[in-house]
Design an enzyme around this catalytic site. Sequence first.
Site, PDB file in Angstrom:
ATOM      1  N   HIS A 603      -0.558   0.850  -0.593  1.00  0.00           N
ATOM      2  CA  HIS A 603      -1.898   0.639  -1.153  1.00  0.00           C
ATOM      3  C   HIS A 603      -1.791   0.231  -2.628  1.00  0.00           C
ATOM      4  CE1 HIS A 603      -6.237   1.901  -1.811  1.00  0.00           C
ATOM      5  NE2 HIS A 603      -5.759   2.077  -3.033  1.00  0.00           N
ATOM      6  N   GLU A 604      -0.986   0.978  -3.394  1.00  0.00           N
ATOM      7  CA  GLU A 604      -0.880   0.676  -4.830  1.00  0.00           C
ATOM      8  C   GLU A 604      -0.155  -0.647  -5.077  1.00  0.00           C
ATOM      9  OE1 GLU A 604      -2.765   2.229  -6.642  1.00  0.00           O
ATOM     10  OE2 GLU A 604      -3.116   4.023  -5.464  1.00  0.00           O
ATOM     11  N   HIS A 607      -2.526  -3.463  -4.583  1.00  0.00           N
ATOM     12  CA  HIS A 607      -3.486  -3.666  -5.680  1.00  0.00           C
ATOM     13  C   HIS A 607      -3.007  -4.769  -6.625  1.00  0.00           C
ATOM     14  CE1 HIS A 607      -6.910  -1.138  -5.286  1.00  0.00           C
ATOM     15  NE2 HIS A 607      -6.238   0.002  -5.254  1.00  0.00           N
ATOM     16  N   GLU A 666     -10.252  -2.366  -2.972  1.00  0.00           N
ATOM     17  CA  GLU A 666      -9.738  -1.169  -2.303  1.00  0.00           C
ATOM     18  C   GLU A 666      -9.508  -1.417  -0.811  1.00  0.00           C
ATOM     19  OE1 GLU A 666      -8.674   1.429  -3.805  1.00  0.00           O
ATOM     20  OE2 GLU A 666      -9.434   0.870  -5.791  1.00  0.00           O
ATOM     21  N   ASP A 670      -6.091  -0.913   1.155  1.00  0.00           N
ATOM     22  CA  ASP A 670      -5.960  -0.037   2.333  1.00  0.00           C
ATOM     23  C   ASP A 670      -5.318  -0.786   3.499  1.00  0.00           C
ATOM     24  OD1 ASP A 670      -7.059   2.200   1.154  1.00  0.00           O
ATOM     25  OD2 ASP A 670      -9.055   1.943   2.015  1.00  0.00           O
ATOM     26  N   HIS A 731     -14.417   2.404  -3.689  1.00  0.00           N
ATOM     27  CA  HIS A 731     -13.816   2.639  -2.373  1.00  0.00           C
ATOM     28  C   HIS A 731     -14.892   2.685  -1.308  1.00  0.00           C
ATOM     29  CE1 HIS A 731     -11.321   4.574  -5.452  1.00  0.00           C
ATOM     30  NE2 HIS A 731     -10.285   4.276  -4.696  1.00  0.00           N
ATOM     31  N   ARG A 737     -12.781   3.621   5.594  1.00  0.00           N
ATOM     32  CA  ARG A 737     -11.428   3.293   5.126  1.00  0.00           C
ATOM     33  C   ARG A 737     -10.465   3.340   6.310  1.00  0.00           C
ATOM     34  NH1 ARG A 737     -10.111   5.834  -0.793  1.00  0.00           N
ATOM     35  NH2 ARG A 737      -8.447   4.298  -0.590  1.00  0.00           N
TER      36      ARG A 737
END
Length: 769
Positions: A603-604, A607, A666, A670, A731, A737
Amino acid sequence: MGKSESQLDIMEKSTKPEKRHWTVAEIGLSVLLLLVSCALAGLIVLYTSALKERSNRPGVSRNSVSEGQLYRSSINNVCTTPECVTAGARLLQNMDATVEPCQNFYQYACGGWLESHVIPETSSRHSVFDILRDKLEIVLKGVLETENEQDREAIKKAKTLYTSCMNESLIEQRDSQPLLRLIDSVGDWPVASEDWNSTTEDAWSLEDTLIKLTSRFHKKVLLDMYVWTDDRDSSRHIIYIDQPGLGMPSRDYYYNDGNYKKVREAYLQFMVSMAKIAREDRNLTQDDERVWEEMLQVLELETDIANATSPAEERQDVTVLYNKMTLSELQDTFSLNGFNWTRFVQGILSSVDVELRQDEEVVVYSAPYLEKMNSVLSKHSVRTMQNYLTWQLVIERVSSLSRRFKDARSQYRKALYGTTVEEARWRDCVRYVQSSMENAVGALYVRETFAGESKRMVSDLISKIQEAYVETLEELSWMDGPSKEKAREKAMAIKEHIGYPDHILEDSNQKLDQEYAHLNFSEENYFENILENLEAEAHKSLKKLREPVDPDLWIIGAAVVNAFYSPNRNQIVFPAGILQPPFFSKKQLQALNFGGIGMVIGHEITHGFDDNGRNFDKDGNMLNWWSNYSAEHFKDQSQCMVQQYGNFHWKLAGGQNVSGISTLGENIADNGGVRQAYKAYLKWVEREGEEPRLPGLDMDHKQLFFLNFAQVWCGAYRPEYASQSIKTDSHSPLEYRVLGSLQNFGAFAEAFQCKKGTPMNPESKCRVW
């Protein structure tokens, strides 16, 4: 603080559910769950004692099990270690196996959790994240309340700050005294004064009042001026000018109906109550009509300011937001009813002895807002403006005052969060010390709980997932070769921070003490301690203007259950607080680690390539490294997700739809995160072999990966908070999600054998990375 970094989860806990009447069926199911829990607990005890007995036998070494085989103790290929039994029990209890996974995987994975958890009276949201944070706060309470003569200076100061916050009897005794002094120091509050008159108005200066609020109290009203890394040059800092925050959570509260209107009415009542208290404590005669009239004018001004701000959907493209100009160009372009920009900026910088340069540059992030503010400022009186500025300072200090101020706020909090009970005092105090002294509190937390070897294991996981990201690039037909090569370079250049900064545990290293050297807290003066912190925070940020960017700086403390990506640094951060089950444990199945912290890592990393991060290169500079072909196709791929999530209809938020635009970054993260973590996990299985199953769960290793991923997001909201988060949170709601990410992932449908056309395996799927 300047711009926010992309975070895994940024919802703040706030604060009583309506009384729930349990049906006979629900009571029966609860009893059944309790019996299952007891049976599983018994299993854990039996397994643990059996293993202890085995490890105590002569010739059996306690350290003979290798790291890769920690869960290999098995019967018929079922893992029987205490950790596996505990994990199996947790996963099983959280599930609702009566739901068909291909119909609604979130309900399947989290139905049991939702049934057995009630939102606490003090909270507006209750989730797996919140439970981990609650546990972390219990640890911090313990260490902050423990006296230790060997404590270094930084730790002593953190404990003094905590003690001052816990000194309720003295806070009650002091009552409104500290607040009234604060009001005097910012030029008074006209609505609570008999001395504010035309003479005062003539001498009043908007620039000077904003200078004081920004530099002394770190409070941004009307304008947000801050120092941050220059988006176009990540080695230097620059001044940014942006639109401010508002008294209520978002612009929608100022003119929308439904719950937003209820909050607005409670907000006005809160403003009036606070003004009345201030008048009463200054021994002024009460003039209710006048107070209502003046505070209504303040609300009208704030509504005009809210209308001038740009909504989140219009602030997604950083390349459009970024307008660099000199200070003199700023003055010529945005006169703001005669506002003196040089006086304003120099006044703020002089608080840290920084002189303006002749050709000082600023980045304007809010041109549309500044264009509209001219008419707003000319429309309202000086008295209303001062009333508004002081109110904005007062509203933030209520938590640090006596009980009657909190009582004045209670109806507003109920309308905003759905809660009627304040948080336990010690929790408020722990949170305050944690947020204002991150490194000192981080040191206490890490010494108490953190397993050092986790750093190496998580670093290894990051390498595996970086590798998986690079491999997924080859699957993308919408991206051309040169752009893929640049994406590969950027992914491999990502820097990582895991656990905590080393210096906070080094006794011989003075850096930690130096960070707080200028602070002098007193156990008797909690209110003043906060003001000291605010000024220190403001000065720390402003001083950076002439300093080079520190590439080793941690952007967050260690005692945090969250993870972060910084586009300006091309850096990912995983604080010690998140490196625990269900996200990570060196003793749990790798299926769970990859589905937990592995997905967070993915996920990070993603980004760095979402609708915001993609505008920055491998060195953190805003630079277009995309070919026109790839950039156009990125937008097409993203649009699919905007529409998909924009169609999620959230009943809890009054039937509003999720904003596909505001949550795009976000959602991309995800979707990419779960895909990369799964790919990396399958590669691990190829090398290490298939893992044993968990007791009580008839699931293979692939299904366990997806189950743990989904259960990380189990949680429930109050309707009031749902109405807030749908407008303010970048988010998607927890449920979406999970559903959104898995509906788009063919490998999930394969793992659970979902037929084409079922809700979890729709015909059309969205994919960016």
